[in-house]
Design a protein around this motif. Structure first.
Motif, PDB file in Angstrom:
ATOM      1  N   ASP A   1       0.832  -1.210   0.000  1.00  0.00           N
ATOM      2  CA  ASP A   1       0.000   0.000   0.000  1.00  0.00           C
ATOM      3  C   ASP A   1       0.866   1.259   0.000  1.00  0.00           C
ATOM      4  O   ASP A   1       0.605   2.212  -0.745  1.00  0.00           O
ATOM      5  CB  ASP A   1      -0.919   0.016   1.224  1.00  0.00           C
ATOM      6  CG  ASP A   1      -2.075  -0.965   1.075  1.00  0.00           C
ATOM      7  OD1 ASP A   1      -2.280  -1.455  -0.056  1.00  0.00           O
ATOM      8  OD2 ASP A   1      -2.753  -1.244   2.078  1.00  0.00           O
TER       9      ASP A   1
ATOM     10  N   ILE B   1       2.530   1.770  -3.407  1.00  0.00           N
ATOM     11  CA  ILE B   1       1.583   2.256  -4.416  1.00  0.00           C
ATOM     12  C   ILE B   1       1.298   3.741  -4.199  1.00  0.00           C
ATOM     13  O   ILE B   1       1.292   4.541  -5.146  1.00  0.00           O
ATOM     14  CB  ILE B   1       0.290   1.403  -4.372  1.00  0.00           C
ATOM     15  CG1 ILE B   1       0.572   0.040  -5.016  1.00  0.00           C
ATOM     16  CG2 ILE B   1      -0.870   2.117  -5.086  1.00  0.00           C
ATOM     17  CD1 ILE B   1      -0.530  -0.966  -4.836  1.00  0.00           C
ATOM     18  N   THR B   2       1.096   4.135  -2.962  1.00  0.00           N
ATOM     19  CA  THR B   2       0.845   5.549  -2.656  1.00  0.00           C
ATOM     20  C   THR B   2       2.040   6.409  -3.058  1.00  0.00           C
ATOM     21  O   THR B   2       1.893   7.476  -3.664  1.00  0.00           O
ATOM     22  CB  THR B   2       0.566   5.721  -1.144  1.00  0.00           C
ATOM     23  OG1 THR B   2      -0.532   4.890  -0.797  1.00  0.00           O
ATOM     24  CG2 THR B   2       0.249   7.160  -0.806  1.00  0.00           C
TER      25      THR B   2
ATOM     26  N   ALA C   1      -5.847   4.593  -9.180  1.00  0.00           N
ATOM     27  CA  ALA C   1      -6.864   4.955  -8.193  1.00  0.00           C
ATOM     28  C   ALA C   1      -6.293   5.899  -7.139  1.00  0.00           C
ATOM     29  O   ALA C   1      -7.012   6.729  -6.572  1.00  0.00           O
ATOM     30  CB  ALA C   1      -7.420   3.691  -7.526  1.00  0.00           C
TER      31      ALA C   1
ATOM     32  N   ARG D   1      -3.745  -0.335 -12.017  1.00  0.00           N
ATOM     33  CA  ARG D   1      -5.081   0.159 -11.613  1.00  0.00           C
ATOM     34  C   ARG D   1      -5.031   0.784 -10.221  1.00  0.00           C
ATOM     35  O   ARG D   1      -5.636   1.832  -9.971  1.00  0.00           O
ATOM     36  CB  ARG D   1      -6.106  -0.981 -11.649  1.00  0.00           C
ATOM     37  CG  ARG D   1      -6.645  -1.277 -13.048  1.00  0.00           C
ATOM     38  CD  ARG D   1      -7.873  -2.155 -12.990  1.00  0.00           C
ATOM     39  NE  ARG D   1      -7.551  -3.492 -12.526  1.00  0.00           N
ATOM     40  CZ  ARG D   1      -7.195  -4.490 -13.329  1.00  0.00           C
ATOM     41  NH1 ARG D   1      -7.140  -4.295 -14.628  1.00  0.00           N
ATOM     42  NH2 ARG D   1      -6.912  -5.666 -12.843  1.00  0.00           N
ATOM     43  N   ARG D   2      -4.283   0.172  -9.318  1.00  0.00           N
ATOM     44  CA  ARG D   2      -4.218   0.713  -7.943  1.00  0.00           C
ATOM     45  C   ARG D   2      -3.452   2.035  -7.910  1.00  0.00           C
ATOM     46  O   ARG D   2      -3.814   2.947  -7.172  1.00  0.00           O
ATOM     47  CB  ARG D   2      -3.590  -0.325  -7.005  1.00  0.00           C
ATOM     48  CG  ARG D   2      -4.534  -1.518  -6.761  1.00  0.00           C
ATOM     49  CD  ARG D   2      -3.971  -2.500  -5.756  1.00  0.00           C
ATOM     50  NE  ARG D   2      -3.807  -1.901  -4.433  1.00  0.00           N
ATOM     51  CZ  ARG D   2      -3.315  -2.554  -3.391  1.00  0.00           C
ATOM     52  NH1 ARG D   2      -2.950  -3.827  -3.520  1.00  0.00           N
ATOM     53  NH2 ARG D   2      -3.196  -1.968  -2.225  1.00  0.00           N
TER      54      ARG D   2
ATOM     55  N   GLU E   1      -3.092  -5.121 -12.147  1.00  0.00           N
ATOM     56  CA  GLU E   1      -3.628  -4.760 -10.826  1.00  0.00           C
ATOM     57  C   GLU E   1      -2.869  -3.568 -10.229  1.00  0.00           C
ATOM     58  O   GLU E   1      -3.466  -2.633  -9.701  1.00  0.00           O
ATOM     59  CB  GLU E   1      -3.561  -5.963  -9.880  1.00  0.00           C
ATOM     60  CG  GLU E   1      -4.126  -5.646  -8.502  1.00  0.00           C
ATOM     61  CD  GLU E   1      -3.987  -6.804  -7.519  1.00  0.00           C
ATOM     62  OE1 GLU E   1      -3.869  -7.955  -7.979  1.00  0.00           O
ATOM     63  OE2 GLU E   1      -3.997  -6.550  -6.301  1.00  0.00           O
TER      64      GLU E   1
END
Ligand code: SF4
Length: 489
Positions: free
Chosen positions: A82, A85-86, A480, A476-477, A473
């Motif tokens: 997480d 990704i951020t 988002a 996409r994350r 995946e």
């Protein structure tokens, strides 16, 4: 190896196209031939170099056994997925001109990357973008007479390899066009303007047509031995030399006549000579060897030219265009086509997906704002140029098929790497800003890759277990989590 099983494909409940494969079927993802007649042992995912040296090396490079547990990293230090990704989303959001490079992924991954590129106004180019752009330029300028590998296997009586031996970088090329099968129509192979060693090329070909040999053995074999196998002759008084080998196949229905002409010569000059020989009134000064080859081409019921954009010299589009002109000339009286060996590492896939989603090929700047300008520039938007000239200020590097690191020109640039665990940073000093391990198509997850002929999308299987997410995946994350610079991701 060599068990072939059925593969089914279809849309899953989320609307994504997915492949489902039966046991013992494996499609190798490691070059643009996408051989689908192999099997991979899930307990020992390795391939003998004698089966295919390229696939064997690629599998070893992924270090599948010992790096499986590697997780995400930020600035070389372990981080949660997480958080990675951020961090990646913040980096892309604050970039004025991001570049998406590598792009080695399957159809679903490529679709998600194009969408993400549109969100942040990125330019996309593949790791093999240069040969891809060359082939696209020829297609734009004059069109191409392309045929599938199946068409070559079923119909080609004469194959002309221009500038390189296809088996040198695509080791199972001759198997893919099934030349050893009884009933194969292939009778003649001509190597023209080889940069590779002509005797070795002949030896590789002989190895496929005889039961005794194997292309990998031949590739590592002694060239002098190959020279003995061939009968070398020199055209008297000519700059052109040729070597002739008659390979009698154990399974092949007839003798295969193999010759190499003008090895070491400039490939464009050789094609010009051949084009002149095909004229109704060729110049009297032309070497007779070209007239002989021209007569063979005209007399053949089906000719296929094979060329590799990646090994053509500078301005190789001139040679590629000359091939297409010769094919067009032959099609006035007989049948001819060409196979361009390019598109490995997902290059053909990235090109197809980018084109059908945006209307333009790779090397296009997408617009992040509604109604913004989309700009295609096959030269200025090349990844190497952008990296060298610092025409970009952030890089998203995607290499999920092989463990290919970002190019040296990207050193110092804020970089997000989506790659196999083998690409995980070994030390903080040279680590990318963000590293996120991803699964590999054709090994850990199903999907589709386009073959070198650009027409066939091959279903990929997942013989190995993995808990890693795929590129689609992660893209996409990140999308988002993406917010404009200054916002909270
Ligand atoms: S020739 Fe290419 S696709 Fe076929 S096994 Fe070798 S690397 Fe894989």
């Amino acid at each position: 190896m060599a068990t072939r099983g059925a593969t089914a494909s279809g849309f899953d409940t989320s609307g994504r196209f997915a492949a489902r494969a039966e046991a013992n079927t494996w499609t190798c993802p490691f070059c643009s031939l996408l051989c689908d007649d192999l099997a991979l042992d899930a307990n020992d995912p390795a391939l003998a170099a004698t089966t295919c040296p390229r696939a064997s090396t690629a599998l070893a490079g992924l270090k599948l056994g010992d790096r499986a547990a590697v997780g995400a990293h930020i600035q070389g230090r372990p981080a949660s997925l997480d958080a990675a990704i951020t961090h990646a989303a913040r980096l892309l959001a604050s970039s004025r001109q991001p570049l998406f490079g590598g792009l080695a992924t399957d159809v679903n991954g490529a679709r998600a990357l194009v969408k993400l590129a549109g969100q942040c106004g990125a330019i996309c180019d593949h790791a093999n973008g240069e040969p891809l752009a060359l082939a696209t330029r020829v297609l734009h300028d004059q069109g191409s007479w392309m045929v599938t590998l199946g068409e070559v296997a079923a119909r080609a009586e004469l194959v002309v390899c221009v500038g390189s031996d296809p088996a040198a970088r695509h080791p199972r090329f001759w198997q893919r066009i099934d030349i050893a099968r009884p009933g194969s129509p292939l009778r003649k192979v001509r190597f023209v303007g080889l940069k590779d060693d002509a005797a070795l090329a002949q030896q590789r070909l002989r190895a496929v047509t005889t039961s005794a040999g194997d292309p990998a053995d031949a590739a590592s074999g002694d060239a002098s031995e190959a020279g003995n196998a061939a009968t070398a002759t020199a055209e008297a008084g000519a700059a052109i030399t040729s070597a002739t080998a008659a390979a009698v196949a154990s399974g092949h229905a007839a003798e295969l006549d193999v010759q190499a002409l003008a090895s070491g010569a400039d490939v464009f000059d050789t094609l010009q000579a051949l084009a002149l020989a095909l004229r109704p009134r060729p110049p009297a000064s032309l070497d007779p060897a070209w007239l002989t080859l021209a007569a063979e081409l005209r007399a053949s019921p089906y000719v296929c030219f094979v060329w590799e954009a990646g090994v053509l010299p500078r301005h190789g589009e001139l040679a590629a265009a000359a091939v297409q002109s010769i094919v067009a000339t032959l099609n006035q009286t007989t049948r001819a086509g060409s196979v361009a060996l390019a598109g490995g590492d997902g290059a053909a896939t990235a090109q197809q997906v980018h084109t059908w989603l945006t209307g333009l090929p790779l090397r296009t700047r997408l617009a992040s704002e509604p109604g913004g300008r989309i700009e295609h520039d096959p030269i200025e938007h090349g990844a190497n140029r952008l990296l060298t000239d610092r025409g970009c200020d952030a890089l998203l590097w995607v290499s999920s098929i092989t463990a290919l690191a970002p190019p040296a020109a990207a050193a110092g640039l804020p970089t997000v790497v989506l790659g196999p665990p083998a690409l995980a940073p070994a030390d903080g000093a040279n680590a990318p800003e963000v590293f996120i391990p991803v699964a590999s198509p054709g090994l850990h997850h199903v999907g589709h890759l386009f073959r070198s002929d650009g027409i066939i999308a091959m279903p990929m299987q997942a013989p190995l277990n993995s808990t890693l997410p795929d590129v689609a995946e992660i893209a996409r994350r990140i999308g988002a989590a993406l917010t404009p610079a200054g916002g909270s991701a």
